[in-house]
Write an enzyme that holds these catalytic residues in place. Structure first.
Site, mmCIF file in Angstrom:
data_model
loop_
_atom_site.group_PDB
_atom_site.id
_atom_site.type_symbol
_atom_site.label_atom_id
_atom_site.label_comp_id
_atom_site.label_asym_id
_atom_site.label_seq_id
_atom_site.Cartn_x
_atom_site.Cartn_y
_atom_site.Cartn_z
ATOM 1 N N TYR A 281 0.829 -1.199 0.000
ATOM 2 C CA TYR A 281 0.000 0.000 0.000
ATOM 3 C C TYR A 281 0.865 1.253 0.000
ATOM 4 C CZ TYR A 281 -3.985 -2.946 1.194
ATOM 5 O OH TYR A 281 -4.975 -3.901 1.178
ATOM 6 N N HIS B 124 -5.111 1.949 -0.820
ATOM 7 C CA HIS B 124 -5.290 0.862 -1.778
ATOM 8 C C HIS B 124 -3.909 0.324 -2.136
ATOM 9 C CE1 HIS B 124 -4.614 4.450 -4.276
ATOM 10 N NE2 HIS B 124 -4.058 3.629 -5.142
ATOM 11 N N LYS C 211 -2.403 -4.129 -10.388
ATOM 12 C CA LYS C 211 -1.222 -3.903 -9.558
ATOM 13 C C LYS C 211 0.034 -4.226 -10.359
ATOM 14 C CE LYS C 211 -3.886 -5.581 -5.603
ATOM 15 N NZ LYS C 211 -4.508 -4.298 -5.320
#
Length: 337
Positions: free
Chosen positions: A278, A284, A315
């Site tokens: 994070y 997030h 990601k």
């Protein structure tokens, strides 16, 4: 135009130089044009050259004495048909920007060709990425699966900076109690634990810390542990944690480095990796990160699974290679050519 095959290269005479001038094929010299095997086979099947005594199948048969030739040919053909000019070396291929070619521009990509079951040596990849960077090129891996499908990955090394909004690095301290590898801290004694993104609430009164969090906080002098009322030192706790987690040393090194860069790592078990990472404020997760000891190799298929999963949840995929106390971050990202 007719070519000659010497068992390694294909050769064209003076008339072949037009292929170099118009499409960047081959390497000219002394009134001749030397074609790499991939170039020769491609031009033969496209009927741009003739090779007396050879058709596509016979030439491929001879060139396939090199067991990795065919996968290189598939990548060469794919890039050519996407509009790129390319030459062999210094890795597998040097690829020019669309519209540019040898003699009329600079190569932009250095491409390494791998099959899905090939082992990726992270030490070698790191060295090749650094070489590409020194040459101001972008390093790519072209992965070829068993059905001949191609996937391109851009690989970066140590391309990680701190988050825009860093997790604050506090100085408050607290005490905790160890129950084997599990460590509990009372929330009323350490409200900063939750504020800085450590641990997970066990109930209204206690928070549970992971072993990597415990070891990091102990190293920072922010957590003192006891066990059955007796002080428990860092080394003793790590020995207990190592009994249930053989990767704890590498995971702690990666966790520590990410924390010191301003990130807040949390377990990435649900994603099949060590950490989800994070930015500041634990809003997030930005990345998935996996710690690897020095000398690790993974198959291209395993890396592909990791990258695809990371991409599906928006990601980045980072592998943190741990060597002593140094971390080398290697990022793999799928790209469209």
């Amino acid at each position: 135009m007719k070519a000659r095959f010497d068992g390694t290269w294909l050769w064209l005479g003076q008339d072949g130089l037009s292929l170099y001038e118009s499409g960047g094929y081959g390497r000219p010299g002394k009134g001749k044009l030397r074609l790499a095997p991939e170039e020769g086979l491609y031009l033969l099947v496209r009927r741009r050259i003739e090779l007396p005594g050879y058709d596509f199948e016979r030439l491929l048969q001879e060139l396939s004495e090199d067991p990795v030739f065919f996968r290189r040919y598939l990548v060469y053909r794919d890039l050519r048909e996407r509009g790129y000019a390319l030459q062999t070396g210094p890795h597998d291929f040097r690829v020019f920007r669309r519209g540019e070619r040898p003699g009329k521009g600079q190569s932009y990509y250095l491409v390494r060709v791998l099959a899905e079951r090939d082992l990726v040596d992270f030490v070698r990849v790191t060295a090749e990425v650094e070489t590409a960077g020194n040459m101001r090129k972008t390093y790519l891996i072209a992965a070829v699966d068993d059905e001949g499908e191609l996937t391109y990955y851009e690989v970066k090394v140590d391309h990680i900076a701190g988050p825009e909004d860093e997790t604050p690095a506090g100085k408050e301290t607290t005490r905790g109690e160890a129950f084997g590898p599990v460590a509990l801290v009372r929330t009323d004694t350490a409200p900063w634990i939750d504020m800085e993104g450590y641990g997970k609430p066990l109930d209204h009164e206690r928070v549970m810390l992971s072993p990597a969090e415990v070891l990091y906080l102990m190293d920072e002098g922010r957590l003192a542990l006891t066990e059955k009322g007796t002080p428990l030192g860092r080394e003793a706790y790590q020995a207990v944690a190592a009994e249930v987690d053989s990767e704890i040393t590498e995971k702690t090194a990666l966790y520590t480095d990410l924390r010191r860069r301003g990130y807040a790592p949390k377990t990435g078990y649900k994603f099949g990796h060590h950490f989800r990472v994070y930015g500041g404020g634990v809003k997030h997760s930005l990345m998935l990160a996996h710690a690897l000891p020095a000398g690790t190799t993974l198959t291209m298929a395993a890396i592909s699974r990791s990258v695809r999963l990371a991409h599906s949840v928006k990601k980045k995929m980072l592998f943190g290679c741990v060597h002593n106390n140094d971390i080398r971050y290697i990022e793999f990202a799928r790209i469209k050519m």
